[in-house]
Design an enzyme around this catalytic site. Structure first.
Site, short mmCIF file in Angstrom:
data_model
loop_
_atom_site.label_atom_id
_atom_site.label_comp_id
_atom_site.label_asym_id
_atom_site.label_seq_id
_atom_site.Cartn_x
_atom_site.Cartn_y
_atom_site.Cartn_z
N ARG A 49 0.88 -1.17 0.00
CA ARG A 49 0.00 0.00 0.00
C ARG A 49 0.91 1.22 0.00
O ARG A 49 1.51 1.57 1.03
CB ARG A 49 -0.91 -0.04 1.23
CG ARG A 49 -1.93 1.08 1.33
CD ARG A 49 -2.79 0.86 2.57
NE ARG A 49 -3.71 1.94 2.84
CZ ARG A 49 -4.96 2.01 2.36
NH1 ARG A 49 -5.41 1.05 1.56
NH2 ARG A 49 -5.74 3.03 2.66
N HIS B 156 -6.49 1.26 -7.26
CA HIS B 156 -6.95 0.56 -6.04
C HIS B 156 -7.74 -0.67 -6.50
O HIS B 156 -8.95 -0.76 -6.34
CB HIS B 156 -7.83 1.49 -5.22
CG HIS B 156 -7.99 1.10 -3.80
ND1 HIS B 156 -7.50 -0.08 -3.27
CD2 HIS B 156 -8.62 1.73 -2.75
CE1 HIS B 156 -7.80 -0.15 -1.99
NE2 HIS B 156 -8.47 0.92 -1.65
N GLN C 147 -10.26 -2.65 -4.27
CA GLN C 147 -11.49 -1.90 -4.04
C GLN C 147 -12.43 -1.98 -5.24
O GLN C 147 -13.62 -2.24 -5.09
CB GLN C 147 -11.16 -0.43 -3.75
CG GLN C 147 -12.37 0.42 -3.40
CD GLN C 147 -12.99 0.01 -2.09
OE1 GLN C 147 -12.30 -0.03 -1.07
NE2 GLN C 147 -14.27 -0.29 -2.08
N ASP D 207 -16.10 9.49 -3.58
CA ASP D 207 -14.93 9.24 -2.73
C ASP D 207 -14.50 10.58 -2.14
O ASP D 207 -15.02 11.64 -2.52
CB ASP D 207 -13.81 8.61 -3.56
CG ASP D 207 -12.70 8.01 -2.72
OD1 ASP D 207 -12.81 8.01 -1.48
OD2 ASP D 207 -11.69 7.56 -3.31
N CYS E 213 -15.99 4.08 -0.88
CA CYS E 213 -14.98 3.11 -0.45
C CYS E 213 -14.59 3.28 1.02
O CYS E 213 -13.98 2.38 1.59
CB CYS E 213 -13.75 3.18 -1.34
SG CYS E 213 -12.99 4.82 -1.42
N ARG F 12 -14.73 -6.70 1.17
CA ARG F 12 -13.29 -6.62 0.96
C ARG F 12 -12.62 -7.90 1.45
O ARG F 12 -11.68 -8.41 0.84
CB ARG F 12 -12.71 -5.40 1.69
CG ARG F 12 -12.99 -4.06 1.04
CD ARG F 12 -12.17 -3.83 -0.22
NE ARG F 12 -10.76 -3.82 0.06
CZ ARG F 12 -10.08 -2.74 0.49
NH1 ARG F 12 -10.71 -1.60 0.68
NH2 ARG F 12 -8.79 -2.81 0.71
#
Length: 318
Positions: free
Chosen positions: A116, A143, A146, A239, A278, A306
């Site tokens: 990440r 991402h 996601q 987002d 998200c 997830r």
């Protein structure tokens, strides 16, 4: 609990949804659904037949995380393996030791890496130099976990059908937006991208999406009007306006994005639209509290999934 009978992913790493074929995206979804449906008695760590028993995961995180860290850690335990967390928030990848050297060390100790990072090239460099799978847990460009989870969750609500559906994304053309684009195009789902001028998605990602959409039959539309984007949409996504690393732009972006808040009025322009985010979310900024906490919101369904989608990715890569 056993790996999918249909095989594994053709790619060694998962740096981008664009690395996957449409069939592989569906394979991830099918595997995630099966893992999600298993009773808790079969999800005990190191249970007999656990597909990743004895496997080790290294999690290298330059950015803070709730969902990515917990779901990979818990998911690895469910699958019989073990996760080790490396906190790089105070020293970014490559600052103390070169990325190639880190990759060559980690491949001797663990079986898979989740990274990440701030810079996407750090993920791709790890993948290039490591002989073990590398999974993008978020970068400044993409991402993928996601985006895959978002559409897996939509599939649960839409009966697995994406053709003829449309997702409207309203906000910044950021990493989450890019992975939504890749996944929508792979699945044949129409997508409208609504941003202020100057905040459109990355041109390379747009070109990749257009090429994939031409094959799947999806339509990709750009606009600057949130009401136009929401009109007839089956799901509406937003987002944060300023991602991690853009803290010095918060005040400026808040003024620019003020008219892009997803409100009840915007949601009413959709076709019984689901609301998506998200997380983490800022109520009163990119989304009205009545929307994210309302009956159309599926944000916590996404957060739950997830875990299942990332478990599927781990199983299929290993």
């Amino acid at each position: 609990m056993t790996p999918s009978p249909h095989g594994q992913l053709a790619c060694k790493d998962l740096c981008s949804v664009a690395d996957l074929s449409p069939a592989e995206v569906r394979l991830i979804f099918d595997t995630a659904a099966r893992l999600k449906a298993e009773p808790s008695s079969q999800r005990e760590p190191f249970s007999q037949g656990a597909p990743l028993q004895g496997k080790r995961l290294a999690m290298i995180f330059e950015k803070e995380s709730l969902r990515t860290r917990f779901t990979f850690d818990i998911g690895m335990a469910d699958l019989g393996g073990h996760a080790v967390y490396l906190d790089h928030r105070d020293a970014r990848l490559g600052s103390r030791e070169s990325v190639p050297d880190m990759a060559k060390n980690l491949e001797r100790w663990v079986d898979v890496i989740v990274a990440r990072t701030y810079k996407h090239r750090a993920v791709t460099e790890l993948a290039r130099h490591a002989s073990i799978p590398v999974i993008n847990g978020l970068s400044d460009l993409l991402h993928p976990c996601q985006g895959l989870t978002d559409f897996f969750t939509l599939g649960e609500h839409w009966g697995g059908e994406f053709s003829g559906r449309r997702l409207a994304y309203i906000g910044d053309g950021n990493n989450t937006c890019h992975s939504l684009m890749h996944t929508a195009a792979a699945l044949g789902c129409d997508i409208t991208l609504c941003t202020p001028e100057g905040y459109e998605p990355n041109l390379k990602v747009m070109n990749q999406t257009q090429a994939a959409a031409a094959e799947s039959g999806a339509r990709v539309h750009l606009c600057n009007d949130p009401f136009e984007a929401a009109e007839g949409a089956h799901a509406i996504y937003t987002d944060v306006w300023a991602s991690m690393g853009q803290e010095d732009e918060i005040e400026e972006r808040s003024a620019i994005f003020r008219d892009y808040q997803v409100t009840e009025e915007i949601m009413e322009h959709g076709e019984e639209a689901l609301f998506m985010h998200c997380l983490p979310a800022h109520r009163g900024q990119e989304v009205a509290p009545g929307v994210i906490d309302g009956p159309s919101s599926i944000v916590f369904d996404i957060a739950e999934n997830r875990l299942h989608v990332q478990k599927a990715i781990l199983v299929l890569l290993l």
